[in-house]
Design a protein around this motif. Structure first.
Motif, PDB file in Angstrom:
ATOM      1  N   CYS A  15     -11.469   4.089  25.516  1.00  0.00           N
ATOM      2  CA  CYS A  15     -12.319   3.965  24.311  1.00  0.00           C
ATOM      3  C   CYS A  15     -13.629   4.735  24.325  1.00  0.00           C
ATOM      4  O   CYS A  15     -14.199   5.536  23.602  1.00  0.00           O
ATOM      5  CB  CYS A  15     -12.466   2.556  23.911  1.00  0.00           C
ATOM      6  SG  CYS A  15     -13.717   2.337  22.573  1.00  0.00           S
ATOM      7  N   ALA A  16     -14.238   4.471  25.609  1.00  0.00           N
ATOM      8  CA  ALA A  16     -15.577   5.294  25.812  1.00  0.00           C
ATOM      9  C   ALA A  16     -15.494   6.775  25.952  1.00  0.00           C
ATOM     10  O   ALA A  16     -16.239   7.520  25.547  1.00  0.00           O
ATOM     11  CB  ALA A  16     -16.065   4.983  27.064  1.00  0.00           C
ATOM     12  N   GLY A  83     -14.029   5.663  40.135  1.00  0.00           N
ATOM     13  CA  GLY A  83     -14.679   7.050  40.189  1.00  0.00           C
ATOM     14  C   GLY A  83     -14.515   7.494  38.584  1.00  0.00           C
ATOM     15  O   GLY A  83     -15.411   8.409  38.124  1.00  0.00           O
ATOM     16  N   CYS A  84     -13.745   7.216  37.999  1.00  0.00           N
ATOM     17  CA  CYS A  84     -13.441   7.355  36.434  1.00  0.00           C
ATOM     18  C   CYS A  84     -14.810   6.984  35.519  1.00  0.00           C
ATOM     19  O   CYS A  84     -15.224   7.572  34.773  1.00  0.00           O
ATOM     20  CB  CYS A  84     -12.042   7.028  35.789  1.00  0.00           C
ATOM     21  SG  CYS A  84     -10.794   8.319  36.359  1.00  0.00           S
ATOM     22  N   VAL A  85     -14.811   5.823  35.942  1.00  0.00           N
ATOM     23  CA  VAL A  85     -15.965   4.973  35.350  1.00  0.00           C
ATOM     24  C   VAL A  85     -17.161   5.538  35.597  1.00  0.00           C
ATOM     25  O   VAL A  85     -18.059   5.905  34.521  1.00  0.00           O
ATOM     26  CB  VAL A  85     -16.051   3.348  35.820  1.00  0.00           C
ATOM     27  CG1 VAL A  85     -17.264   2.804  35.055  1.00  0.00           C
ATOM     28  CG2 VAL A  85     -14.742   2.744  35.015  1.00  0.00           C
ATOM     29  N   GLU A  92     -21.390  10.813  29.686  1.00  0.00           N
ATOM     30  CA  GLU A  92     -21.894  10.287  28.546  1.00  0.00           C
ATOM     31  C   GLU A  92     -23.456  10.372  28.489  1.00  0.00           C
ATOM     32  O   GLU A  92     -24.029  10.848  27.541  1.00  0.00           O
ATOM     33  CB  GLU A  92     -21.605   8.661  28.542  1.00  0.00           C
ATOM     34  CG  GLU A  92     -21.540   8.224  27.146  1.00  0.00           C
ATOM     35  CD  GLU A  92     -20.955   6.794  27.003  1.00  0.00           C
ATOM     36  OE1 GLU A  92     -20.443   6.237  25.939  1.00  0.00           O
ATOM     37  OE2 GLU A  92     -21.102   6.122  27.954  1.00  0.00           O
ATOM     38  N   THR A  93     -24.195  10.214  29.489  1.00  0.00           N
ATOM     39  CA  THR A  93     -25.788  10.600  29.578  1.00  0.00           C
ATOM     40  C   THR A  93     -25.640  12.047  29.323  1.00  0.00           C
ATOM     41  O   THR A  93     -26.940  12.163  28.300  1.00  0.00           O
ATOM     42  CB  THR A  93     -26.020  10.177  30.990  1.00  0.00           C
ATOM     43  OG1 THR A  93     -25.825   8.898  31.337  1.00  0.00           O
ATOM     44  CG2 THR A  93     -27.387  10.415  31.156  1.00  0.00           C
ATOM     45  N   VAL A  94     -25.118  12.982  29.846  1.00  0.00           N
ATOM     46  CA  VAL A  94     -25.293  14.366  29.529  1.00  0.00           C
ATOM     47  C   VAL A  94     -25.010  14.423  27.995  1.00  0.00           C
ATOM     48  O   VAL A  94     -25.752  15.483  27.448  1.00  0.00           O
ATOM     49  CB  VAL A  94     -24.230  15.228  30.216  1.00  0.00           C
ATOM     50  CG1 VAL A  94     -24.322  16.721  29.849  1.00  0.00           C
ATOM     51  CG2 VAL A  94     -24.693  15.233  31.641  1.00  0.00           C
ATOM     52  N   CYS A  95     -23.949  14.054  27.095  1.00  0.00           N
ATOM     53  CA  CYS A  95     -23.632  14.198  26.285  1.00  0.00           C
ATOM     54  C   CYS A  95     -24.854  13.689  25.195  1.00  0.00           C
ATOM     55  O   CYS A  95     -25.149  14.297  23.982  1.00  0.00           O
ATOM     56  CB  CYS A  95     -22.434  13.529  25.693  1.00  0.00           C
ATOM     57  SG  CYS A  95     -20.874  14.463  26.327  1.00  0.00           S
TER      58      CYS A  95
END
Length: 209
Positions: A15-16, A83-85, A92-95
């Motif tokens: 979802c994320a 690691g995926c998380v 997400e922070t970059v985006c």
């Protein structure tokens, strides 16, 4: 940790990840889109596909021999998912720093190309990390379904190397596992539906039982 909890963690990751996919898709469709954007989008989509396969395995939708599971330690799955998380959080922070605003109704704002350029080295590193975690998950699926002893041992060795590399590059995961050492490992749960996905580190080795 029981299989349902792990499956829920994967569902939260998917979802994320959908947000990241939507933002990267929007950028990749722009005139003069950074070439690295398409590479990042491809990697996130491929990882999502692998996570869905892992979810099917955890939910027992994939038929695998019971003896195959003994070659995969819970730690392997733990490190790969954690690691995926971690990588998802950083992507997400970059985006979120690229000038685009994500919402359920669509994406608004103006893509800041200069911000992307400043982040490119970090994005390259995150793509590499994502490739490693995806490879680990694929190797786990290969191992539990493998019928060739030679191929099995080769896959186990590759998986061990990738897990070791992930632990060396991510001290947070290593510390979490150290705390849980003794009888089991820590597995991250991504809680879906919150503004910032919360990691709950639960200790239980029942997933393979």
């Amino acid at each position: 940790m029981d299989p349902l909890s792990i499956s829920a963690s994967i569902a939260g990751l998917l979802c994320a990840g959908a947000k990241i996919i939507e933002v990267l898709t929007q950028i990749s469709q722009l005139t003069g889109a950074p070439p690295l954007c398409k590479a990042a989008l491809t990697e996130v989509c491929d990882t999502a596909a692998t996570l869905r396969l892992m979810q099917n395995f955890i939910n027992s939708d994939l038929s695998v021999p019971t003896e195959g599971r003994q070659h995969v330690a819970l730690e392997h799955l733990t490190v790969s998912l954690a690691g995926c998380v971690s990588t998802k959080d950083e992507l997400e922070t970059v985006c979120d720093d690229l000038g685009l605003v994500y919402s359920k109704s669509g994406i608004t704002g103006v893509f800041d190309h200069l911000r992307w350029i400043r982040q490119e080295e970090k994005i390259k590193a995150l793509i590499q990390r994502l490739q490693n975690h995806k490879s680990s998950l694929n190797l786990i699926l290969t191992i539990v379904q493998c019928s060739s002893s030679t191929h099995l041992q080769d896959s186990v060795n590759k998986l061990s190397n990738l897990v070791e590399k992930a632990l060396v590059s991510n001290s947070t995961i290593a510390m979490r596992l150290a705390r849980g050492a003794g009888d089991s490992s820590s597995v991250p749960t991504v809680k879906d539906g919150s503004e910032s996905d919360e990691l709950c580190w639960l200790i239980d080795g029942s997933v393979w039982k």
